[in-house]
Structures are given as C-alpha cells and as structure tokens.
Design an enzyme around this catalytic site. Structure first.
Site, short mmCIF file in Angstrom:
data_model
loop_
_atom_site.label_atom_id
_atom_site.label_comp_id
_atom_site.label_asym_id
_atom_site.label_seq_id
_atom_site.Cartn_x
_atom_site.Cartn_y
_atom_site.Cartn_z
N ASP A 1 46.32 39.11 41.76
CA ASP A 1 45.93 39.58 42.96
C ASP A 1 47.07 39.55 44.04
O ASP A 1 46.52 40.21 45.09
CB ASP A 1 44.91 38.73 43.29
N GLN B 1 37.52 36.46 41.14
CA GLN B 1 36.61 37.48 42.23
C GLN B 1 36.25 36.77 43.56
O GLN B 1 35.45 35.65 43.46
CB GLN B 1 35.80 38.16 41.31
N LYS C 1 37.26 46.15 35.92
CA LYS C 1 38.45 45.53 35.75
C LYS C 1 38.73 45.19 33.96
O LYS C 1 39.64 45.59 33.44
CB LYS C 1 38.86 44.26 36.36
N1 GUN Z 1 37.14 40.82 46.13
C1 GUN Z 1 37.28 42.37 46.65
N2 GUN Z 1 38.35 42.95 46.37
C2 GUN Z 1 39.03 41.83 45.49
C3 GUN Z 1 40.18 41.88 44.74
O1 GUN Z 1 41.07 42.84 44.91
N3 GUN Z 1 40.59 40.66 44.03
C4 GUN Z 1 39.87 39.58 43.98
N4 GUN Z 1 39.88 38.58 43.32
N5 GUN Z 1 38.43 39.92 44.58
C5 GUN Z 1 38.00 40.73 45.43
#
Ligand code: GUN
Length: 293
Positions: A119, A96, A52
């Site tokens: 998100d 995350q 990311k």
């Molecule tokens: N864990 C797995 N996929 C995601 C996501 O898209 N966002 C976040 N914050 N955690 C994740």
C-alpha cells in the site's frame, strides 16, 4: 475533450502483469502472494477488497483474505500483522482502511514490514518516495501516474492542484507531482477543508486532481478551459437501477465539466480501476525483490 480510459489502460497493464507473473511461476515455482486483511463489514471496503482478490486471481497471483469482525482487538490485529510479516511465502500485506475507532490505523500501518507494505503507507515508504528512492508508492497515486504516462500527458512546469490531503491519495499525490520525475515537475497546490475559496485555486489548475469524497464537488465554473481532470471520487449511492444495488459518483460534475476539459477520467471506469493496477504492480515488484532485496 478526451477520456482518460481506466478500463482500456488497466486491461492492457493487467496483460503485462499476468505475463510477468507466469514467468515468475515458471522460474521459481511460486506465485506473487498478496494478503488482504479486512476488519468489519463496511460496504465500500467489502467491495474494494473483493475486487483486489478477484484481480489477483485474474493475473495469476495467489491471494489470501484474512477477515475479522469489527470487535477484534488492536492487540490481536497487530499480532496477526507480525505473523504475516514473518511468513516468507507472503510478498504483500494490506490492511483495508478505514479501521474501527478503537484501532489506531497508524500503529497498524507502522507494524507492517515496510518491505511488504504494498500500500506504500508505511513512513519508510512515504519518506523514500519523497526522496525519489525506490519504494512502494500508494496504489491510487501510482495508478494515476501510470494513466498520465499512458496518454503522454505533459506535466513539467504545469500547475497541479490537488483537492484533498488524505494519507491515501491527496498527500502522496502532491509529493509525486512535485518530484523531479515524469509525471511530475509540477508546481503543486494542495487544497483542503480549511482552504477558503477553493475555486480561486482550482481555476488556476492545468491539472486538477480531486479526492475529497463529495459528489459533484467540482462544478464547471471551478475549472480552467483545457484542464486535465483526474476524479478520484468513489461516492456510493443506493440505486434501484444497477445490478449491485449501488451507483458510483465521482467528485466532479462530469456532464458539465467534461466539455471544458482537455482530458478527464470518468467514474466509474477511471481511477478506481487504476488503483488495482498500482497494487498489483507493487505486489509484483515485491515478489521480484525489485524495491527491497
Ligand atoms: N481504503 C481506501 N483505499 C485504500 C487503499 O488503497 N488501501 C487500503 N489498505 N485501504 C484503503
């Protein structure tokens, strides 16, 4: 069978995003800014967050990684989120998941200002999405809709079967596919761990979206000929062959399912790359105040 090529689509959309980011920088002197919070050292989370951050830099966004050890208290994490909420230089905040057991993910999700919740996990965004109002849409489902759009996949009136009901993928995906939009207007069935004989349902799917986290869960005998197959699986196994020391497997037995499908996403090179695009687009929209003023 044709490939839904996440590499091709994500590279194309990244160029569009980078162009818009450059325009914002020229007009306002600032870059869209994403803050990612990572707690602990989960291998998958480390990889996803690094990706990311790398992609933010690649399209001309500012990014900040906030790291905590796995023993950080819930209180300290919530305090940090409040601080990030109040900082006018920040457009998007993600924490995350998964978080360590002693931290309630719902509390953290609800603490994030919904106007910075790129998100799309906050109940305000989830509710607004369900009502077809402007909102941040969770990155993986958003990325999947962008892929379906790019290839002009017909969805209206189709039976879409979603396997998995997670807050991150299955649940929001099912809402999007049932909405009165494109892609959408499907008849949607959600299958999960308590569904008896999942095969009875997957065999009826015109569009099959699988997010269950089990390698080769969907086998050829479970798929209707001509179906569109979206594989959200990100199952990591150690490998002596790859440079990273890991090999990624989807939830679908690609080799045997692909010949029966009309369209299918590969793993890697499919949905994973589109998830990043969903996140970048949400961050851009936040910087432009497109969703919330
Ligand atoms: N864990 C797995 N996929 C995601 C996501 O898209 N966002 C976040 N914050 N955690 C994740």
């Amino acid at each position: 069978m044709q490939l839904l090529d996440g590499k091709y689509v994500s590279e194309k959309l990244k160029i569009e995003i980078a162009t818009e980011a450059a325009q914002i920088l020229a007009e306002t002197g600032r870059k869209p800014h994403l803050v990612a919070v990572l707690v602990g050292h989960d291998g998958g989370s480390e990889t996803y967050v690094a990706s990311k951050i790398k992609n933010c830099e690649a399209v001309g966004f500012k990014s900040t990684l906030v790291r905590y050890e796995g023993d950080v208290t819930e209180e300290e994490l919530l305090k940090k989120v409040e601080e990030l909420n109040a900082d006018p230089d920040i457009d998007g905040i993600i924490v995350q998941l998964p978080l360590p057991k002693h931290i309630d993910p719902e509390k953290v999700t609800e603490k994030i200002d919904y106007r910075k919740d790129v998100d799309g996990f906050h109940p305000v965004n989830l509710g607004r999405m369900q009502r077809n109002l402007p909102s941040f849409i969770p990155a993986t489902p958003f990325g999947i809709t962008l892929m379906l759009k790019e290839y002009g996949i017909d969805t209206a009136g189709k039976h879409c079967v979603v396997v998995g009901r997670s807050n991150i993928v299955g649940s929001p995906m099912s809402i999007l596919m049932a909405r009165n939009t494109y892609p959408g207007n499907c008849t949607v069935t959600i299958c999960h761990s308590r569904t008896p004989s999942i095969k009875d349902f997957t065999l009826q799917a015109d569009i099959l979206i699988v997010a269950i986290g089990k390698k080769n869960f969907i086998t050829a005998d479970m798929v209707k000929p001509g179906a569109v197959i979206i594989d959200v699986g990100m199952n990591r196994e150690t490998s002596t062959v790859t440079k990273s020391g890991f090999k990624l497997f989807g939830d679908v037995d690609f080799e045997n399912v692909a010949p029966k499908a009309s369209w299918i996403t590969p793993v890697p090179g499919g949905v994973g790359l589109m998830t990043i695009i969903g996140l970048l687009k949400n961050t851009l929209a936040s910087a432009k105040k497109e969703v919330y003023k």
